[in-house]
Scaffold this motif. Sequence first.
Motif, PDB file in Angstrom:
ATOM      1  N   HIS A 291       0.778  -1.110   0.001  1.00  0.00           N
ATOM      2  CA  HIS A 291       0.089   0.116  -0.177  1.00  0.00           C
ATOM      3  C   HIS A 291       1.020   1.282  -0.159  1.00  0.00           C
ATOM      4  CE1 HIS A 291      -2.665  -3.136   1.322  1.00  0.00           C
ATOM      5  NE2 HIS A 291      -2.086  -3.155   2.555  1.00  0.00           N
ATOM      6  N   PHE A 292       1.165   1.551  -0.959  1.00  0.00           N
ATOM      7  CA  PHE A 292       2.348   2.675  -1.331  1.00  0.00           C
ATOM      8  C   PHE A 292       2.159   3.962  -0.481  1.00  0.00           C
ATOM      9  CE2 PHE A 292       4.384  -0.047  -4.601  1.00  0.00           C
ATOM     10  CZ  PHE A 292       5.749   0.622  -4.465  1.00  0.00           C
ATOM     11  N   GLN A 293       1.012   4.484  -0.702  1.00  0.00           N
ATOM     12  CA  GLN A 293       0.953   5.914   0.012  1.00  0.00           C
ATOM     13  C   GLN A 293       1.198   5.921   1.486  1.00  0.00           C
ATOM     14  OE1 GLN A 293      -2.388   8.056  -1.174  1.00  0.00           O
ATOM     15  NE2 GLN A 293      -1.365   8.436  -3.344  1.00  0.00           N
ATOM     16  N   GLU A 294       0.526   4.699   2.282  1.00  0.00           N
ATOM     17  CA  GLU A 294       0.608   4.785   3.476  1.00  0.00           C
ATOM     18  C   GLU A 294       1.753   4.067   4.083  1.00  0.00           C
ATOM     19  OE1 GLU A 294      -1.981   3.507   1.290  1.00  0.00           O
ATOM     20  OE2 GLU A 294      -3.745   2.772   2.381  1.00  0.00           O
ATOM     21  N   GLU A 295       2.262   3.251   3.305  1.00  0.00           N
ATOM     22  CA  GLU A 295       3.544   2.488   3.758  1.00  0.00           C
ATOM     23  C   GLU A 295       4.554   3.211   3.551  1.00  0.00           C
ATOM     24  OE1 GLU A 295       3.669  -1.922   3.967  1.00  0.00           O
ATOM     25  OE2 GLU A 295       1.805  -1.795   2.954  1.00  0.00           O
ATOM     26  N   VAL A 296       4.992   4.236   2.403  1.00  0.00           N
ATOM     27  CA  VAL A 296       5.936   5.195   2.318  1.00  0.00           C
ATOM     28  C   VAL A 296       6.016   5.869   3.677  1.00  0.00           C
ATOM     29  CG1 VAL A 296       6.767   7.033   0.987  1.00  0.00           C
ATOM     30  CG2 VAL A 296       6.248   4.770  -0.173  1.00  0.00           C
ATOM     31  N   GLU A 297       4.867   6.655   3.853  1.00  0.00           N
ATOM     32  CA  GLU A 297       4.744   7.616   4.937  1.00  0.00           C
ATOM     33  C   GLU A 297       5.155   6.699   6.205  1.00  0.00           C
ATOM     34  OE1 GLU A 297       1.912  11.030   6.702  1.00  0.00           O
ATOM     35  OE2 GLU A 297       0.993   9.382   5.524  1.00  0.00           O
ATOM     36  N   TYR A 298       4.663   5.650   6.369  1.00  0.00           N
ATOM     37  CA  TYR A 298       5.008   4.979   7.662  1.00  0.00           C
ATOM     38  C   TYR A 298       6.517   4.690   7.875  1.00  0.00           C
ATOM     39  CZ  TYR A 298       4.661   1.358  11.299  1.00  0.00           C
ATOM     40  OH  TYR A 298       4.857   0.763  12.453  1.00  0.00           O
ATOM     41  N   PHE A 299       7.107   4.035   6.675  1.00  0.00           N
ATOM     42  CA  PHE A 299       8.374   3.660   6.788  1.00  0.00           C
ATOM     43  C   PHE A 299       9.238   4.906   7.055  1.00  0.00           C
ATOM     44  CE2 PHE A 299      12.553   2.897   4.571  1.00  0.00           C
ATOM     45  CZ  PHE A 299      12.518   1.351   4.843  1.00  0.00           C
ATOM     46  N   GLY A 300       8.977   6.132   6.186  1.00  0.00           N
ATOM     47  CA  GLY A 300       9.596   7.573   6.494  1.00  0.00           C
ATOM     48  C   GLY A 300       9.613   7.917   7.920  1.00  0.00           C
ATOM     49  N   LYS A 301       8.352   7.823   8.664  1.00  0.00           N
ATOM     50  CA  LYS A 301       8.205   8.180   9.898  1.00  0.00           C
ATOM     51  C   LYS A 301       8.894   7.139  10.931  1.00  0.00           C
ATOM     52  CE  LYS A 301       4.142  11.117   9.104  1.00  0.00           C
ATOM     53  NZ  LYS A 301       5.131  12.332   9.006  1.00  0.00           N
ATOM     54  N   LYS A 302       8.783   6.062  10.597  1.00  0.00           N
ATOM     55  CA  LYS A 302       9.163   4.989  11.778  1.00  0.00           C
ATOM     56  C   LYS A 302      10.308   4.159  11.472  1.00  0.00           C
ATOM     57  CE  LYS A 302       5.410   4.986  14.194  1.00  0.00           C
ATOM     58  NZ  LYS A 302       5.183   5.230  15.662  1.00  0.00           N
ATOM     59  N   VAL A 303      10.824   4.125  10.167  1.00  0.00           N
ATOM     60  CA  VAL A 303      12.123   3.414   9.801  1.00  0.00           C
ATOM     61  C   VAL A 303      13.288   4.084   9.530  1.00  0.00           C
ATOM     62  CG1 VAL A 303      13.264   1.653   8.425  1.00  0.00           C
ATOM     63  CG2 VAL A 303      10.953   1.246   9.355  1.00  0.00           C
ATOM     64  N   ILE A 304      13.273   5.393   8.763  1.00  0.00           N
ATOM     65  CA  ILE A 304      14.497   5.977   8.281  1.00  0.00           C
ATOM     66  C   ILE A 304      15.081   6.771   9.663  1.00  0.00           C
ATOM     67  CG2 ILE A 304      14.992   8.033   6.833  1.00  0.00           C
ATOM     68  CD1 ILE A 304      13.244   7.052   4.748  1.00  0.00           C
ATOM     69  N   PRO A 305      13.957   7.310  10.365  1.00  0.00           N
ATOM     70  CA  PRO A 305      14.781   8.084  11.343  1.00  0.00           C
ATOM     71  C   PRO A 305      15.633   6.962  12.403  1.00  0.00           C
ATOM     72  CG  PRO A 305      12.479   8.772  11.470  1.00  0.00           C
ATOM     73  CD  PRO A 305      12.687   7.759  10.408  1.00  0.00           C
ATOM     74  N   LEU A 306      15.190   5.810  12.452  1.00  0.00           N
ATOM     75  CA  LEU A 306      16.083   4.815  13.408  1.00  0.00           C
ATOM     76  C   LEU A 306      17.460   4.358  12.648  1.00  0.00           C
ATOM     77  CD1 LEU A 306      13.053   2.306  14.637  1.00  0.00           C
ATOM     78  CD2 LEU A 306      14.325   4.020  15.900  1.00  0.00           C
ATOM     79  N   VAL A 307      17.261   4.362  11.235  1.00  0.00           N
ATOM     80  CA  VAL A 307      18.437   4.171  10.474  1.00  0.00           C
ATOM     81  C   VAL A 307      19.507   5.099  10.646  1.00  0.00           C
ATOM     82  CG1 VAL A 307      19.239   4.017   7.906  1.00  0.00           C
ATOM     83  CG2 VAL A 307      17.179   2.639   8.813  1.00  0.00           C
ATOM     84  N   ARG A 308      18.817   6.613  10.757  1.00  0.00           N
ATOM     85  CA  ARG A 308      19.827   7.532  10.949  1.00  0.00           C
ATOM     86  C   ARG A 308      20.498   7.590  12.123  1.00  0.00           C
ATOM     87  NH1 ARG A 308      20.150   7.518   6.102  1.00  0.00           N
ATOM     88  NH2 ARG A 308      18.677   8.833   4.705  1.00  0.00           N
ATOM     89  N   GLU A 309      19.792   7.050  13.257  1.00  0.00           N
ATOM     90  CA  GLU A 309      20.385   7.006  14.699  1.00  0.00           C
ATOM     91  C   GLU A 309      21.277   5.894  14.750  1.00  0.00           C
ATOM     92  OE1 GLU A 309      17.162   6.321  17.394  1.00  0.00           O
ATOM     93  OE2 GLU A 309      16.186   7.936  17.023  1.00  0.00           O
ATOM     94  N   LEU A 310      21.064   5.004  13.961  1.00  0.00           N
ATOM     95  CA  LEU A 310      22.160   3.842  14.065  1.00  0.00           C
ATOM     96  C   LEU A 310      23.439   4.228  13.195  1.00  0.00           C
ATOM     97  CD1 LEU A 310      19.910   0.734  13.320  1.00  0.00           C
ATOM     98  CD2 LEU A 310      21.081   1.316  15.433  1.00  0.00           C
ATOM     99  N   GLU A 311      23.080   5.012  12.176  1.00  0.00           N
ATOM    100  CA  GLU A 311      24.226   5.528  11.365  1.00  0.00           C
ATOM    101  C   GLU A 311      25.125   6.586  12.145  1.00  0.00           C
ATOM    102  OE1 GLU A 311      22.654   5.773   6.807  1.00  0.00           O
ATOM    103  OE2 GLU A 311      22.136   7.166   8.174  1.00  0.00           O
ATOM    104  N   ALA A 312      24.457   7.357  13.064  1.00  0.00           N
ATOM    105  CA  ALA A 312      25.251   8.178  13.757  1.00  0.00           C
ATOM    106  C   ALA A 312      26.092   7.378  14.718  1.00  0.00           C
ATOM    107  CB  ALA A 312      24.185   9.187  14.470  1.00  0.00           C
ATOM    108  N   GLN A 313      25.394   6.347  15.490  1.00  0.00           N
ATOM    109  CA  GLN A 313      26.143   5.607  16.467  1.00  0.00           C
ATOM    110  C   GLN A 313      27.251   4.967  15.816  1.00  0.00           C
ATOM    111  OE1 GLN A 313      23.281   2.746  18.002  1.00  0.00           O
ATOM    112  NE2 GLN A 313      21.985   4.238  18.741  1.00  0.00           N
ATOM    113  N   GLU A 314      27.189   4.450  14.464  1.00  0.00           N
ATOM    114  CA  GLU A 314      28.398   3.837  13.835  1.00  0.00           C
ATOM    115  C   GLU A 314      29.501   4.584  13.649  1.00  0.00           C
ATOM    116  OE1 GLU A 314      27.869   0.724  11.148  1.00  0.00           O
ATOM    117  OE2 GLU A 314      26.984  -0.282  12.489  1.00  0.00           O
ATOM    118  N   ALA A 315      29.226   6.047  13.232  1.00  0.00           N
ATOM    119  CA  ALA A 315      29.952   7.098  12.727  1.00  0.00           C
ATOM    120  C   ALA A 315      30.656   7.310  13.976  1.00  0.00           C
ATOM    121  CB  ALA A 315      29.347   8.231  12.177  1.00  0.00           C
ATOM    122  N   GLY A 316      30.127   7.536  15.161  1.00  0.00           N
ATOM    123  CA  GLY A 316      30.779   7.777  16.624  1.00  0.00           C
ATOM    124  C   GLY A 316      31.565   6.798  16.764  1.00  0.00           C
TER     125      GLY A 316
END
Length: 370
Positions: free
Chosen positions: A339-364
Amino acid sequence: MTNPKKNEPLKFAYWVPNVSGGLVISSIEQRTDWGIDYNRKLAQIAEQNGFEYALSQIRFTAGYGADNQHESVSFSHALLAATEKLRVIAAVLPGPWNPALLAKQIATISHITNGRIDVNIVSGWFRGEFAAIGEPWLDHDERYRRSEEFIRAIRGIWTEDSYNLRGDFYRFTDYSMKPKPLGGIPQIFQGGSSRAARDMAARVSDWYFTNGNTPEGLKAQVDDIRGKERAFGKSWPARIGMNAFGIVRETEQEAKAVLQEVIDKAIPDAVRGFHHEVQNAGNSSPEREGNWAKSTFQDLVQYNDGFRSNLIGTPEQVAERIIAHKRAGADLILMGFLHFQEEVEYFGKKVIPLVRELEAQEAGSLQAAE
């Protein structure tokens, strides 16, 4: 040649559903529409929720649920007109397109959209499609030779004032195309898993798309391309994009139940028909290792082995698996959804921020280790 920086943020893209039938060969409900109004709204949702790229599909004939198909370049232009930041990758087939036509189309769109258009050169896998539109069907490696020459041609047209080529497939004599694309050369993407596909990426492409895979399988492909780039003397590394199908839910049990429903409701005749076509394509490479050469029935319920990437679970689980693919060499994850519209939004709000947090931890951690 330098490798892409490990600390660069991973990029996210989504498949543009400009072809009917959704992204799985299943009778499960897919709240996704191939029309322009749905897709304009989807593009806006995507760019508001952390997606940087969209990939439009190229199909000329019906099959495997794709009864209707919008043309990729013009459709990509419409999505760019509806957005401000999103880059759209238009998929094209050498054969139906001539390099001069594509170079001119893309240069014009780049001026209209502030340089946000890129291209994905598809060498072709569907023999029946070529037969239906009267295009010659070349042998596997010949299709990649033509694609490589196509890429060299469009890059030459975009960069040289008087371009000449005496190739096996294309000829140009003192050709000068103006205006050149706005903001530099559009990025050139390609896919494929065969020896010919990987060699082409190692010689001429900016981005290499691979079917869904495990981190271990992806790393083997990346290592192979890096070795070939060194052998060929390529001065820039191909970035790596990997296909994935996302089923992200609040619990792992819910996500796995959706996956099982997709498979239980697979349309067997359609999957087997697709399996026949793509296995022929994969096995037609000399080493019998092209895309889909080893795909199972379950893999092919999602066209590009998207279930193999295992982005199925909670937001936390999916984010951790994405980081594992980044460690293996992925620079971009290309997402499909039910379900592209709903799930793109959900993925962007719920998954991508967690990826950015993990990337920051790895960079540190990397900085602390230096």
